[in-house]
Design a protein around this motif. Structure first.
Motif, PDB file in Angstrom:
ATOM      1  N   UNK A 231       0.830  -1.218   0.000  1.00 59.53           N
ATOM      2  CA  UNK A 231       0.000   0.000   0.000  1.00 59.53           C
ATOM      3  C   UNK A 231       0.859   1.260   0.000  1.00 59.53           C
TER       4      UNK A 231
ATOM      5  N   UNK B 203       1.375   4.309  -3.172  1.00 60.88           N
ATOM      6  CA  UNK B 203       1.114   5.746  -3.000  1.00 60.88           C
ATOM      7  C   UNK B 203       2.326   6.590  -3.365  1.00 60.88           C
TER       8      UNK B 203
ATOM      9  N   UNK C  73      -2.724   9.381  -5.522  1.00 64.68           N
ATOM     10  CA  UNK C  73      -4.075   9.029  -5.113  1.00 64.68           C
ATOM     11  C   UNK C  73      -4.690   8.008  -6.065  1.00 64.68           C
ATOM     12  N   UNK C  74      -5.883   7.540  -5.680  1.00 66.48           N
ATOM     13  CA  UNK C  74      -6.647   6.692  -6.595  1.00 66.48           C
ATOM     14  C   UNK C  74      -7.456   7.533  -7.574  1.00 66.48           C
TER      15      UNK C  74
ATOM     16  N   UNK D  16      -2.902   5.502  -8.665  1.00 67.73           N
ATOM     17  CA  UNK D  16      -2.371   4.167  -8.405  1.00 67.73           C
ATOM     18  C   UNK D  16      -3.023   3.575  -7.165  1.00 67.73           C
ATOM     19  N   UNK D  17      -3.032   2.254  -7.124  1.00 75.15           N
ATOM     20  CA  UNK D  17      -3.456   1.524  -5.928  1.00 75.15           C
ATOM     21  C   UNK D  17      -2.860   0.127  -6.021  1.00 75.15           C
ATOM     22  N   UNK D  18      -2.822  -0.582  -4.894  1.00 76.20           N
ATOM     23  CA  UNK D  18      -2.347  -1.950  -5.034  1.00 76.20           C
ATOM     24  C   UNK D  18      -3.523  -2.880  -5.298  1.00 76.20           C
TER      25      UNK D  18
END
Lengths: 343, 343
Positions: free
Chosen positions: B76, B80, B151-152, B230-232
Motif C-alpha cells: 500500500x 502511493x 491518489x486513486x 495508483x493503488x495496489x
C-alpha cells in the motif's frame, strides 16, 4: 460493466466515513492516509489492542467498547506530553456484530462523541469480519515540539512523584462485573465480604470507571512543561511505578496514605484487601509522573488550571525498585505488582 | 522491593526489541514512539489486519506469516509513491504460539529479514495472548514530498493503464492450498480438472506467491514521478480496477491478451476458468496505475531501471466502470469482480 459496490466499501462508508473529516483521510476512499506534521514537531504514536473477554466484555455497550479502545490510546499520548490529533482503527469482529446495524451504529456514534470530546479524527483502518473473535486495535498519534516527548527514563533522585485522578476504581469495577456475571461466591470470600460492605454508589462508580476510562489529555501541556518522566498507569500503580523506576534507573517511594481514592473508598486501610487490589489492579488510565522539586508549584498550578486533580504520592530516590510505605511507616510487600495477562 | 520483570516486557525484549533499532522506538521501553518527519514531507500511513484462516493459514511457517503481514502494508505504501520507513505491530496470538520459543523466534526472524530487505524498522506495538485467535495488525508508514501522495482519484481519459508483475498467481496458490487441505474433490470439478492440468512447477510457484507477496516498493519513485493514479491490487484485478475507476470518475478498459501471467499460465484463454480466478481473485499485491500518455516512455524506463516488470493492459476512457475485452474483441462479464470477505 458496472459492478456492484463491494460490501466492505459500503460498510466503511456507512459507519466510518463521517468520522474521517481530516483532508488527509481522503474520506477513507484511498489505500493510505497522508499526515502533514507541522515543522518543528514530532509525531508521537501509540497503539493498543483490546480483545473481547480480556480487555472488555463482548456484551458491553458498543459505544463504550469503541470509546475505551480509543481512550486507552489517548491516555498514552497524553502521558508523553503530546496533543492527540488522529487515529487508525482496525476492527475484527464477529459476524453477528458487524451485521447488526444497531451495534455498528452505536459503536460508530461512540467514536463520534469522543472525537468531539478529545478533538481527534479517524484517519484510516481496516475491517475484517470473522467467526467469533472481537479484536480492536487503535493506533493513535499526537504531536509535541521536536525532541520533547516526555519519556519514562528522565526521573532523578529528589524529584516528586505524582499521580492524576484516583487509583483503583477500575480494578474494583472489574471485580464488580465478575461478581455480577458469575456470582459473588465465585470470588475469594474475603474480597466478596469487602465488596458487600461498599456503598452501592461507589460500586456503580467503579463499574463506570472500568467501562469508560478518562484519559487525562488535559494534563499533557503541564507534563511537557514540567515533568521529568511520565507514563500512564494501565497495569496497576505499583507495577507501573516499578517500570518507571527501572526505565529511569532510580527508586520510587510511595506512601499509601497519599494515594488518591474515590469518595467512598477513602476508608481503605493498609489492612484492606481492596487496597491491595487498587494498588496492583489494572485499567486506571491515570498518569504517573515525576517533577523536579523546583517545578512542583508550577506543575500543580497548571493541573488546577486544567481541572485535573494531581496527588503527590511519593518521591524519587537513588537506588532501584519501588518501596510502598504503609500508614505505620513500614514497607508493604506485594506478591504480584500488576495485572499481567502474560503471566 | 524489587519486583520480577513483567512477563510481557520480557517477551517483548526477547523477540522484538532487536527489531526496534530506530532511536524513536526507544528500544520498545516507552509508551509511545516518536517519529521525526523531515521538512517538506508527508507521512503516508496504511494499516491492514490479517486474521488466521481468513488471510493466512495458522499452520503456515511463522516467518512467512510475519512477512506477509508486513508486506501487504508495504504494498500500500509503495502504491502511493511513498518510501517505506517504519511500522507498528499488534499481535494477538493463541497461547500455544506465544509460548513456543521456536514459533516466536521464527516469526521475529522473518520480520528481521524483511526489515533488511525493505529498509524499515519496528517502531512499537502491542501483544495480547488469548485462547484461540490469531489476529495480526500492522500499521506501516512512509514518506513522500508534501502533497504528492499518488491518489486513486487522478486518472484521466487518455491515460494508459499499467499493472506490475504478474496477475492471479496468489489466487491460484490459495486454490492449491485448499485443494491440498481438503482434497481436490471439494473444489468445483471444472476448476479441479484445470488445476490438475497445470505443471507442478507453476503450482508450487503460485503457492509461494500466496504465502509471500512481493511488494513492489521499487516502483514507488516511478509512480511518484509519472502516475496520475495508483493503488495496489489486493482483492482482484477487475474489482480493484473498478475501485480506481470509481475514485477517478472514469472508465477503464482492460484487454485480457495484455494481462501479464507467470510462465506456465500464458496458456490461459478467455474460456479458461482459471483466467476468471486470476482476474478476480485476491492477494496479488501488484500495483495498478494510470500514466498520462506523454509520460509512458519515462515511466517504462524507470520501471526497467527498478527491475520491475510493468504491462500496459488497457487505458482510461470517459464514462464509468470497467470493460474487460477478451481476445475476440468482445466484452467479458463477471458476476463477482473481487474477493470480498464481507459478501
Amino acid at each position: 460493466m458496472n459492478l456492484p459496490e463491494k460490501a466492505e466499501d459500503t460498510f466503511i462508508q456507512r459507519y466510518f466515513a463521517r468520522l474521517a473529516t481530516d483532508d488527509g483521510a481522503f474520506g477513507l476512499h484511498d489505500d493510505a492516509a497522508s499526515i502533514s506534521v507541522p515543522d518543528h514537531q514530532d509525531l508521537i504514536v501509540s497503539t493498543d489492542t483490546l480483545v473481547a473477554d480480556v480487555h472488555f466484555f463482548a456484551e458491553d455497550p458498543p459505544a463504550k467498547i469503541a470509546q475505551k479502545a480509543l481512550r486507552v490510546n489517548l491516555s498514552d499520548i497524553a502521558a508523553k506530553g503530546a496533543r492527540p490529533v488522529g487515529y487508525f482503527l482496525n476492527l475484527t469482529l464477529p459476524d453477528a456484530f458487524m451485521r447488526s446495524d444497531e451495534w455498528m451504529s452505536e459503536f460508530s456514534h461512540g467514536l463520534q462523541q469522543d472525537q468531539s470530546e478529545f478533538n481527534v479524527h479517524l484517519m484510516g483502518g481496516d475491517t475484517v469480519r470473522c467467526a467469533n473473535t472481537g479484536v480492536i486495535t487503535i493506533c493513535a498519534y499526537g504531536v509535541v515540539p521536536t525532541g520533547q516527548m516526555v519519556r519514562r527514563n528522565g526521573a532523578e533522585a529528589g524529584d516528586r512523584l505524582y499521580v492524576t485522578g484516583t487509583i483503583g476504581d477500575a480494578a474494583l469495577g472489574l471485580l464488580m462485573r465478575k461478581a455480577k456475571l458469575h456470582g459473588l461466591d465465585t470470588i475469594d470470600q474475603d474480597i466478596g465480604d469487602a465488596i458487600r460492605a461498599l456503598d452501592p454508589q461507589i460500586k456503580r462508580h467503579t463499574e463506570d470507571r472500568y467501562l469508560l476510562p478518562q484519559p487525562r489529555t488535559g494534563i499533557s501541556s503541564a507534563l511537557l512543561a514540567h515533568a521529568s518522566a511520565a507514563m500512564d498507569v494501565s497495569d496497576g500503580l505499583v507495577g507501573d511505578a516499578r517500570t518507571l523506576a527501572n526505565a529511569s534507573s532510580v527508586a520510587l517511594k510511595i506512601h499509601t496514605d497519599q494515594i488518591p481514592y474515590s469518595t467512598g473508598l477513602e476508608i481503605l486501610s493498609d489492612e484492606s484487601i481492596l487496597q491491595r487490589i487498587c494498588l496492583t489492579g489494572g485499567d486506571d488510565y491515570e498518569i504517573l509522573c515525576t517533577v523536579p522539586a523546583g517545578q512542583c508549584a508550577s506543575f500543580e498550578d497548571s493541573a488546577v488550571a486544567a481541572n485535573i486533580a494531581v496527588a503527590h504520592i511519593g518521591h524519587v530516590k537513588s537506588g532501584s525498585g519501588v518501596e510502598v510505605i504503609g500508614n505505620d511507616g513500614k514497607e508493604l510487600s506485594f506478591s504480584q505488582s500488576s495485572y499481567d495477562h502474560f503471566s
